[in-house]
Design a protein around this motif. Structure first.
Motif: not given
Ligand SMILES: [Zn+2]
Length: 451
Positions: A40, A60, A115-116
């Motif tokens: 992101h 995130e 990522h989270a």
């Molecule tokens: Zn993500």
């Protein structure tokens, strides 16, 4: 006509056979370039955010950047000879294609996507007070033969509620890989970049050969190359999962997706996506935002990459993939150990989860049965004496693999045959399975994931 029909597979076979002739075809001489992608970014794509009551309201895109930067530093420290390139170092927006282009144009040989995770949040309700409410009692009376409605007001006390988002209970780290199929974008990426693509042969350092993919043989090769990416991605994913397990945090295993991981499928290299933790779980959100948590995750991934590099580079010599750090020779011997017997009993168990917990007991009377257990050709229990307390281990099922567990009897105990009771916990479901092996034959169970 029969002959003609056979022509195509023969061609493909020759192409595949050529690959086998050179055990290190497509293997990396050295892993020299790693791409780290902070998922992101920018105001356009903040990713998931903390939304439950009491959340840190973290985003995130910030967490992924912090962890990615620490991972870059950790990789540069542990692998100073490897070029580690971040896709972004600040809070900027990049579309998936831009990210993939950065990876491909820099000649990345490994793509790590940070990522989270999140998930839908349930809404909770609680009383925060009371208030008076006027209601009306309706009655009718007759006035001049007509029915007339009469409302009489009265007061009631009603509770006042407040609604709030409940946190996720799910937590932990999962690893995602792209599951390819023949017409995938990944294959297309390979074909598009065909002129940059090199095949390494066995015999000399300078023996990089340019190869055309516009032939049936070339296509077959590209397909095998793509499968090799898959194997590598799977390998690295397993190593990351193992390293997460070592920290004591929840390791949620390896997952495959065919679509929706655009950036993974568009990179011309093995690629994994790490969902580092759940932003909407209070423990995970705090962990993901802490210096300690971010550093631990960076170290976990870096340690897995170091192991991966070692294994991939030694592949040049051994042409074998090992799933743990055991020497290759020992692994081969183990596989031979159960391969030397027939498998007489084969069961299939359908499960819902790809993470199983197995408790292994001696069935019936405890008679000192000693067993070994293999899962997907990998030794997971070695010559263990079964007792009343049982022996517990976890299985990570991998979609696309056979997911076969083999029970090997090291002895027969005092009461033959060697029978094990397995209690398999599959999410909230419990399965009981009895497997019986002797000195001539193994027992096996194959897990089928049904979703
Ligand atoms: Zn993500």
């Amino acid at each position: 006509m029969m002959m003609l029909k056979k022509q195509v597979p023969v061609l493909a076979f020759i192409a595949a056979f050529n690959l086998l002739m050179f055990p290190c075809v497509f293997s990396q001489k050295k892993l020299t370039t790693i791409i780290v992608d902070a998922g992101h970014g920018g105001s356009r794509d903040p990713g998931a955010s903390g939304q439950y009551e009491g959340s840190l309201r973290s985003k995130e895109k910030d967490i992924t950047l912090d962890i990615a930067m620490k991972l870059v530093a950790e990789l540069r420290k542990r692998l100073p000879d490897v070029k580690t390139i971040p896709t972004r170092t600040t809070d900027i927006y990049q579309n998936p294609k831009e990210k993939a282009d950065i990876a491909n144009q820099n000649g990345g040989q490994l793509f790590l996507c940070i990522h989270a995770d999140s998930g839908p949040l349930k809404t909770g309700k609680r009383q925060i007070g009371e208030r008076e409410e006027t209601r009306y009692r309706i009655t009718y009376k007759k006035v001049k033969k007509k029915k007339v409605k009469v409302s009489t007001p009265y007061t009631v006390t009603v509770p006042v509620y407040e609604y709030y988002k409940l946190p996720l209970t799910r937590k932990g780290t999962s690893v995602w890989i792209f599951a390819p199929h023949k017409t995938s974008d990944k294959l297309k990426a390979i074909m598009d970049n065909a002129e940059d693509f090199e095949i390494e042969t066995d015999n000399a350092d300078s023996s990089y050969v340019a190869f055309s993919f516009n032939t049936p043989e070339g296509k077959a090769l590209a397909d095998i190359y793509q499968k090799r990416f898959q194997e590598r991605s799977d390998k690295l994913a397993s190593l990351v999962n193992e390293e997460v397990e070592k920290t004591g945090r929840e390791a949620l295993g390896i997952n495959q997706r065919q679509t929706g991981i655009w950036v993974l499928q568009a990179t011309n290299m093995p690629a994994i996506l790490v969902e580092t933790g759940f932003i909407n779980n209070p423990d995970d959100e705090r962990y993901l935002n802490s210096e300690k948590g971010q550093q631990e995750l960076a170290e976990v991934i870096a340690a897995a990459v170091v192991r991966y590099k070692k294994q991939v580079e030694s592949l040049n010599k051994t042409a074998a993939l090992t799933t743990d750090s055991k020497p290759v020779l020992q692994e081969k011997k183990e596989i031979q150990k159960f391969d030397s017997r027939t498998t007489k009993e084969q069961k299939v168990l359908q499960v819902k989860s790809n993470k199983l917990r197995v408790q292994l007991y001696d069935d019936g009377e405890i008679d000192n049965d000693i067993v070994s257990v293999y899962f997907n050709n990998k030794s997971i229990v070695e010559s263990k004496s079964l007792n009343a307390n049982g022996y517990i281990f976890n299985l990570d099922l991998v979609e696309g693999k056979t997911n076969e567990l083999v029970l090997y009897a090291d002895n027969l105990g005092t009461i033959p045959p060697n029978t094990a009771l397995m209690i398999i916990t599959d999410g909230s479901t419990r399965h009981e399975l009895r497997l019986s092996a002797d000195l001539k034959s193994n027992a096996s169970v194959r897990f089928e994931i049904i979703k």
